[in-house]
Design an enzyme around this catalytic site. Structure first.
Site, mmCIF file in Angstrom:
data_model
loop_
_atom_site.group_PDB
_atom_site.id
_atom_site.type_symbol
_atom_site.label_atom_id
_atom_site.label_comp_id
_atom_site.label_asym_id
_atom_site.label_seq_id
_atom_site.Cartn_x
_atom_site.Cartn_y
_atom_site.Cartn_z
ATOM 1 N N GLU B 12 51.744 -3.794 -19.748
ATOM 2 C CA GLU B 12 53.071 -4.159 -20.209
ATOM 3 C C GLU B 12 53.646 -5.357 -19.455
ATOM 4 O OE1 GLU B 12 56.094 -1.302 -19.500
ATOM 5 O OE2 GLU B 12 57.358 -2.036 -21.121
ATOM 6 N N ASP B 124 57.319 8.352 -18.329
ATOM 7 C CA ASP B 124 55.942 7.889 -18.177
ATOM 8 C C ASP B 124 55.353 8.402 -16.867
ATOM 9 O OD1 ASP B 124 53.573 6.589 -18.634
ATOM 10 O OD2 ASP B 124 54.301 4.611 -18.065
#
Lengths: 330, 217
Positions: B12, B124
């Protein structure tokens, strides 16, 4: 006994009744399918199983014919034992048991998701890829580790294909809806914000489907189709990129019924070039549900002694991918 | 501008090692993703950046060690924060003895419990996002986190931890998860009951599970 073995594979987890024949030399000799198409709405398990029962004998006959074999040449029978719809699985299992009893040959239960991966490995020649398996019933990102196919990401609710199919029906598009949705999306211009839900390595499509369906009357359907596909594919692409970064696999294999989407292929191949991974799409006849993949995986299981007696050849509608011991890769 | 060295290119973001007021610092830059719609891309990167910066500070106030945020650039989707120079828990699990493993995951469970009790879910939870350093466990990567006390969101958080253990540390996943739950229950008390029941429901829902785990719906 002939040194080459021929395994007959029966697939019947959902819409498709498939019959394929694989040889021990790693060839899919024939791969015939008959698809149940509902007159309206989604799949009806009982009607689908009735379809499968009525098409079974004919499909097997064509598969044998195309492979240039007779039923006497078949050395083992494999069947999809799960995951899938109970009535459909039981129909396929009944057909497989019958062939096994008539031929007096081994019967091998096969996990449907494992079969998608194995046939993908066979046709692409990739030994150890990260696998993105997207279909009407499954959304799974998986890779081999320690004797099993581990799940690195999946849907928390409905499958990608289910989301797209349902929305396509909502727009009044006929089966198969996804290609028509993609055509509409190609003409879309404006991006409409829709729920993009990534939780860790998992995705969720139910909110996206609800929201898009609600907007169907208000927004331009081309813009809406574009936005839905961008969000839906964007989510699976993001978790795929995370899995490829985490597992550091050198190749990615896209399979399942939604694998034929050019838009999804573009997104994933983009990611692969970013992470120097090879990108493969399993060809449509082997990416969608089919008997050939069951036959090949059945052969792999047979080699490891994974056949079962008819009396205990149960189906398991909830059989998870990561429960299967992948003995042939040890 | 201080010198920048690319430390890690994640899925990311890119992480650069740099300096801030003479201190070692990390610049986390959420990079543009060419595979998604530009409007969607900008929206995702922008919200995750501001989200992460906020939650990093708030988590620390709840007693969960996190990097200190020095500055945030919402336009370029960058966060400048303190550098924790140590390997993530993921790299250490394999070499742990069973006592060490149990002690560590008990503390991870306590940490997540404190976060949840304070109204934050991480979104997460993996062993890559926990960094043991100078006797503390640092939690990083709050981009997918949110402010919520929903049973569902808490349940998903725990579910993600469990699955991360199963996919990345399958040899020890059961033992680690048990200790994790013990620590979580210790902090959350009776609140944990509903959450853990939801974790089982999430596991059963929309995904295929072992029939033996399929108890009452």
């Amino acid at each position: 006994m002939n040194s080459v073995q021929y395994v007959l594979g029966i697939e019947s987890t959902a819409h498709t009744f498939g019959c394929g024949i694989a040889s021990s030399e790693g060839k899919i000799l024939s791969n015939v399918k008959s698809e149940y198409i509902p007159t309206s709405g989604g799949i009806h398990p009982r009607e689908a199983s009735q379809h499968h029962a009525s098409k079974a004998a004919g499909t097997i006959a064509v598969a044998l014919n195309e492979a240039g074999l007779r039923i006497g040449d078949i050395t083992a029978v494999a069947f999809s034992a799960g995951p899938g719809l109970g009535p459909c699985l039981r129909t396929g299992a009944t057909v497989a048991r019958t062939v096994s009893l008539i031929r007096k040959c081994p019967l091998v239960p096969v996990n449907h998701c494992v079969a998608h991966i194995e046939v993908g490995r066979l046709v692409t020649g990739e030994d150890d890829p990260l696998v993105v398996y997207v279909s009407g019933g499954n959304t799974i990102i998986s890779a081999y580790s320690g004797g099993r196919y581990r799940v690195f990401g999946e849907t928390l609710d409905i499958a990608l294909g289910n989301c797209l199919d349902t929305f396509a029906r909502h727009l009044g598009l006929s089966h198969p809806g996804v290609p028509k949705l993609e055509q509409l999306a190609d003409e879309g211009r404006r991006f409409i914000p829709l729920p993009y839900v990534v939780k860790g390595q998992d995705v969720s499509y139910s909110g996206l489907l609800t929201m898009a369906s609600r907007l169907a009357g208000e927004c331009d359907r081309r813009d809406l189709s574009l936005s839905l596909l961008e969000v839906a594919y964007g989510m699976v692409a993001e978790v795929t990129e995370r899995a490829i970064a985490q597992t550091e696999k050198g190749a990615l294999l896209l399979t399942g019924g939604v694998a034929r989407s050019k838009r999804l292929q573009r997104a994933l191949s983009f990611i692969c070039s970013d992470h120097s991974a090879r990108f493969h799409v399993v060809p449509p006849d082997l990416a969608g549900d089919n008997g050939g993949m069951i036959a090949w995986t059945g052969y792999l299981g047979l080699r490891e002694g994974m056949s079962v007696p008819v009396e205990s050849s149960y189906v398991n509608p909830n059989w998870r991918l990561d429960e299967v011991e992948v003995l042939w890769r040890r | 501008m201080a010198e920048m060295r690319l430390l890690k290119k994640g899925a990311e973001a890119e992480l650069y090692l740099t300096e801030w007021m003479g201190l070692e610092a990390i610049l986390k830059r959420r990079v543009k993703k060419g595979y998604r719609n530009p409007d969607l891309d900008l929206h995702i990167r922008g919200t995750r950046t501001s989200n992460e910066a906020k939650l990093l500070s708030e988590a620390r106030r709840l007693g969960v060690p996190t990097p200190i945020v020095y500055s945030v650039d919402k336009r370029d989707c960058e966060i400048l924060m303190s550098y924790i120079d140590a390997p993530p828990l993921k790299m250490l699990v394999g070499g742990m003895g069973s006592a060490d493993l149990a002690r560590t995951f008990l503390r991870v469970g306590e940490m997540v419990g404190r976060l949840h009790k304070g109204g934050i879910v991480h979104g997460d939870l993996t062993t890559s996002n926990i960094i043991p350093y100078s006797g503390l466990l640092y939690l990083i990567d709050f981009g997918l986190g949110e402010h919520t006390s929903d049973v569902e969101s808490r349940g998903v958080d725990i579910h993600l931890m469990r699955r991360a253990l199963e996919s990345s540390h399958h040899e020890v996943s059961s033992a680690a998860y048990l200790s994790f739950i013990e620590g979580y229950q210790y902090i959350m008390g009776s609140l944990s009951e509903l959450v853990l029941r939801r974790v089982d429901a999430i596991r059963r829902r929309g995904r295929y599970v072992d029939v033996s785990q399929r108890k009452e719906g």
